[in-house]
Design a protein around this motif. Structure first.
Motif, PDB file in Angstrom:
ATOM      1  N   PRO A   1      77.500  52.690  56.965  1.00  0.00           N
ATOM      2  CA  PRO A   1      77.763  54.075  57.364  1.00  0.00           C
ATOM      3  C   PRO A   1      76.897  55.075  56.601  1.00  0.00           C
ATOM      4  CG  PRO A   1      79.821  52.883  57.092  1.00  0.00           C
ATOM      5  CD  PRO A   1      78.723  51.996  56.557  1.00  0.00           C
ATOM      6  N   GLU A   2      76.088  55.803  57.352  1.00  0.00           N
ATOM      7  CA  GLU A   2      75.192  56.824  56.798  1.00  0.00           C
ATOM      8  C   GLU A   2      75.834  58.187  57.043  1.00  0.00           C
ATOM      9  OE1 GLU A   2      73.025  58.574  54.754  1.00  0.00           O
ATOM     10  OE2 GLU A   2      71.871  56.727  55.100  1.00  0.00           O
ATOM     11  N   ARG A   3      76.055  58.930  55.980  1.00  0.00           N
ATOM     12  CA  ARG A   3      76.714  60.237  56.123  1.00  0.00           C
ATOM     13  C   ARG A   3      75.845  61.398  55.659  1.00  0.00           C
ATOM     14  NH1 ARG A   3      81.968  59.334  57.780  1.00  0.00           N
ATOM     15  NH2 ARG A   3      82.670  57.204  57.488  1.00  0.00           N
ATOM     16  N   ASP A   4      74.636  61.102  55.225  1.00  0.00           N
ATOM     17  CA  ASP A   4      73.715  62.148  54.815  1.00  0.00           C
ATOM     18  C   ASP A   4      73.035  62.723  56.060  1.00  0.00           C
ATOM     19  OD1 ASP A   4      70.578  62.671  54.089  1.00  0.00           O
ATOM     20  OD2 ASP A   4      71.936  63.385  52.526  1.00  0.00           O
TER      21      ASP A   4
ATOM     22  N   GLY B   1      85.266  60.134  62.324  1.00  0.00           N
ATOM     23  CA  GLY B   1      84.893  59.918  60.930  1.00  0.00           C
ATOM     24  C   GLY B   1      84.965  58.483  60.459  1.00  0.00           C
ATOM     25  N   THR B   2      85.374  57.572  61.340  1.00  0.00           N
ATOM     26  CA  THR B   2      85.559  56.173  60.958  1.00  0.00           C
ATOM     27  C   THR B   2      84.753  55.263  61.889  1.00  0.00           C
ATOM     28  OG1 THR B   2      87.802  56.680  60.226  1.00  0.00           O
ATOM     29  CG2 THR B   2      87.277  54.359  60.569  1.00  0.00           C
TER      30      THR B   2
ATOM     31  N   GLN C   1      74.420  52.032  65.865  1.00  0.00           N
ATOM     32  CA  GLN C   1      74.518  50.732  65.186  1.00  0.00           C
ATOM     33  C   GLN C   1      73.848  50.809  63.806  1.00  0.00           C
ATOM     34  OE1 GLN C   1      72.446  48.685  68.354  1.00  0.00           O
ATOM     35  NE2 GLN C   1      74.228  47.356  68.696  1.00  0.00           N
ATOM     36  N   ALA C   2      72.642  51.335  63.779  1.00  0.00           N
ATOM     37  CA  ALA C   2      71.874  51.388  62.532  1.00  0.00           C
ATOM     38  C   ALA C   2      72.578  52.220  61.476  1.00  0.00           C
ATOM     39  CB  ALA C   2      70.476  51.945  62.801  1.00  0.00           C
ATOM     40  N   CYS C   3      73.209  53.318  61.896  1.00  0.00           N
ATOM     41  CA  CYS C   3      73.840  54.259  60.960  1.00  0.00           C
ATOM     42  C   CYS C   3      75.306  53.961  60.702  1.00  0.00           C
ATOM     43  CB  CYS C   3      73.680  55.686  61.475  1.00  0.00           C
ATOM     44  SG  CYS C   3      71.967  56.209  61.506  1.00  0.00           S
TER      45      CYS C   3
ATOM     46  N   ALA D   1      81.456  42.983  55.366  1.00  0.00           N
ATOM     47  CA  ALA D   1      80.985  43.916  54.343  1.00  0.00           C
ATOM     48  C   ALA D   1      80.881  45.331  54.896  1.00  0.00           C
ATOM     49  CB  ALA D   1      79.626  43.457  53.800  1.00  0.00           C
ATOM     50  N   CYS D   2      80.348  45.486  56.101  1.00  0.00           N
ATOM     51  CA  CYS D   2      80.232  46.811  56.702  1.00  0.00           C
ATOM     52  C   CYS D   2      81.598  47.342  57.132  1.00  0.00           C
ATOM     53  CB  CYS D   2      79.277  46.788  57.890  1.00  0.00           C
ATOM     54  SG  CYS D   2      77.533  46.651  57.379  1.00  0.00           S
TER      55      CYS D   2
END
Length: 188
Positions: free
Chosen positions: A24-27, A121-122, A166-168, A183-184
């Motif tokens: 999960p990318e949140r930036d 958010g999830t 998918q990537a993020c 893990a993800c």
């Protein structure tokens, strides 16, 4: 357990799979960079883009949207002459357009918040047993694509958006036999 087979054996691709894809990318700025790169990947293999990622970062001012948003024809021409990136006028022009759209969403509360609201958010957790089950796009990616276009973005069709999701890590599409699935999921 066996990692997703799409990662193959190229060390760069394996490292991308094992450390980045699905996390999960949140930036907000990093999300914009990944959306741009997924747009450049259209019609090509991801490994092609991955191998050129550092070149893209150099060509696009470190993927700083405020800088790219001010680009003009001379900057576009410079990129079109750069053999280190994918030289596609439409994709380069879309990057400038996307920088401007990103800035507008940042002023409205943030691209990251806007994007992550689609999944409350999830990350969505899929449980594919085989990679053949993973769709190329979903109704959600079609909606996000439509909304991105409405917000002024380009090169963001449903398939590109799904690959981006998918990537993020907005969706966990590691197959269940891959150690990165659990893990993800734990990162969500």
């Amino acid at each position: 357990m066996q990692r997703c087979t799409w990662a193959g054996t190229d060390p760069l691709y394996v490292a991308y799979h094992d450390t980045e894809w699905g996390v999960p990318e949140r930036d907000s700025r990093a999300l914009w960079e990944k959306l741009v790169l997924d747009g450049f990947q259209a019609g090509l293999s991801w490994i092609t883009i991955l191998k050129k990622r550092d070149n893209f970062r150099a060509a696009f001012d470190g993927f700083e949207p405020a800088r790219v948003a001010r680009w003009g024809e001379a900057d576009i021409a410079r990129c079109l002459a750069d053999p280190g990136i994918v030289r596609h006028r439409g994709k380069i022009e879309a990057t400038v357009k996307n920088a401007r759209a990103w800035l507008a969403l940042e002023e409205q509360g943030g691209f990251d918040k806007w994007l992550w609201a689609y999944v409350d958010g999830t990350p969505l957790q899929n449980h594919w047993r085989d990679e053949s089950e993973v769709p190329a796009w979903t109704p959600l990616s079609a909606q996000v694509s439509k909304d991105l276009k409405r917000a002024g973005f380009g090169f963001c069709g449903p398939t590109i958006v799904y690959a981006f999701m998918q990537a993020c890590g907005l969706v966990n599409d590691h197959v269940t036999t891959c150690p990165r699935h659990a893990a993800c999921a734990a990162l969500g």
